[in-house]
Design a protein around this motif. Structure first.
Motif, PDB file in Angstrom:
ATOM      1  N   GLY A 281       0.824  -1.207   0.000  1.00  0.00           N
ATOM      2  CA  GLY A 281       0.000   0.000   0.000  1.00  0.00           C
ATOM      3  C   GLY A 281       0.857   1.256   0.000  1.00  0.00           C
ATOM      4  O   GLY A 281       0.567   2.219  -0.724  1.00  0.00           O
ATOM      5  N   LEU A 282       1.935   1.236   0.798  1.00  0.00           N
ATOM      6  CA  LEU A 282       2.834   2.397   0.861  1.00  0.00           C
ATOM      7  C   LEU A 282       3.488   2.640  -0.500  1.00  0.00           C
ATOM      8  O   LEU A 282       3.562   3.785  -0.978  1.00  0.00           O
TER       9      LEU A 282
ATOM     10  N   SER B 261      -2.624   7.727  -4.369  1.00  0.00           N
ATOM     11  CA  SER B 261      -4.015   7.352  -4.094  1.00  0.00           C
ATOM     12  C   SER B 261      -4.111   6.587  -2.772  1.00  0.00           C
ATOM     13  O   SER B 261      -3.597   5.478  -2.647  1.00  0.00           O
ATOM     14  N   THR B 262      -4.812   7.190  -1.812  1.00  0.00           N
ATOM     15  CA  THR B 262      -5.012   6.516  -0.520  1.00  0.00           C
ATOM     16  C   THR B 262      -5.927   5.305  -0.683  1.00  0.00           C
ATOM     17  O   THR B 262      -5.731   4.275  -0.037  1.00  0.00           O
TER      18      THR B 262
ATOM     19  N   PHE C 231       0.943   4.023  -2.763  1.00  0.00           N
ATOM     20  CA  PHE C 231       0.650   5.423  -2.418  1.00  0.00           C
ATOM     21  C   PHE C 231       1.746   6.349  -2.925  1.00  0.00           C
ATOM     22  O   PHE C 231       1.472   7.424  -3.467  1.00  0.00           O
TER      23      PHE C 231
ATOM     24  N   ALA D 125      -4.066   2.340  -1.892  1.00  0.00           N
ATOM     25  CA  ALA D 125      -3.207   1.824  -0.827  1.00  0.00           C
ATOM     26  C   ALA D 125      -4.031   0.993   0.162  1.00  0.00           C
ATOM     27  O   ALA D 125      -3.604  -0.084   0.587  1.00  0.00           O
ATOM     28  N   LEU D 126      -5.214   1.490   0.493  1.00  0.00           N
ATOM     29  CA  LEU D 126      -6.065   0.767   1.444  1.00  0.00           C
ATOM     30  C   LEU D 126      -6.561  -0.559   0.846  1.00  0.00           C
ATOM     31  O   LEU D 126      -6.704  -1.555   1.556  1.00  0.00           O
TER      32      LEU D 126
END
Lengths: 70, 142
Positions: B35-36, B44-45, B39, B48-49
């Motif tokens: 995810g990091l 884009s959060t 990101f 990542a989530l």
């Protein structure tokens, strides 16, 4: 390689699950051994023989084309 | 040696994950790293989530079902007996072979098309070197 595991088990009115529990393996593993799909390790084969009070070669039989066959 | 000694075998994959919570933590950590990276690359959060949810969710499902399903137990790195251990080793070998074929095919295809083939080359090299290294290592261990 053939074996008498199913016969020995059924003679003692044991389910595959019962035998599996005693040998600490899964029921599917007992089924795979009985149907010849899986050849157990030497320690497990010894444990099976010991459980039924038989020598390994009385439970598991090599066929005439097996390793070391004359 | 007893029938249960396979559990303590030096080459067993058992123990790779010590317990249920450890498995979930590893899944969340891997998902977090992915995810990091996502990101940093996209900003884009949401993406990542999603990465965290997919990998963490996979680990959570395995942790929850590993005591009910032998297949889930293998996928969680804890095969329940020697046959499942053998299934795990066969699956790892098959995955390695497929990885080698795909990376070599990709390497050749990228070279022919004039694209950068270094990524495929690196993966193929890692697979090949780790295979040779493993053969030499296990020659002494097994």
């Amino acid at each position: 390689m053939q074996n008498d595991v199913r016969k020995l088990r059924e003679d003692r009115f044991l389910s595959q699950g019962d035998l599996a529990k005693h040998l600490r393996v899964s029921r599917q593993t007992i089924n795979a051994i009985e149907t010849g799909k899986y050849l157990p390790s030497l320690p497990l084969a010894m444990a099976i023989g010991r459980y039924f009070g038989r020598a390994i070669e009385e439970v598991f039989r090599d066929d005439e084309h097996g390793l070391g066959a004359q | 040696m007893t029938s249960m000694d396979w559990e303590r075998s030096n080459v067993s994959t058992k123990g790779l994950f010590g317990g249920r919570w450890w498995l979930i933590l590893v899944g969340l950590a891997l998902g977090g790293l992915l995810g990091l990276a996502d990101f940093i690359a996209t900003g884009s959060t949401g993406r990542a989530l999603i990465d965290v949810a997919i990998v963490g969710g996979y680990a959570l499902i395995l942790a929850l079902f590993r005591s009910r399903s032998e297949t889930a137990s293998v996928l969680a790195g804890l095969p329940v007996d020697e046959r499942w251990e053998a299934i795990n080793l066969h699956a790892l070998a098959a995955a390695g072979l497929i990885g080698a074929i795909v990376s070599l095919t990709g390497l050749v295809a990228a070279e022919v098309a004039g694209h950068d083939a270094s990524g495929f080359g690196m993966v193929a090299g890692v697979i090949g070197i780790s295979y040779i290294g493993s053969v030499i290592w296990f020659r002494w261990r097994l």
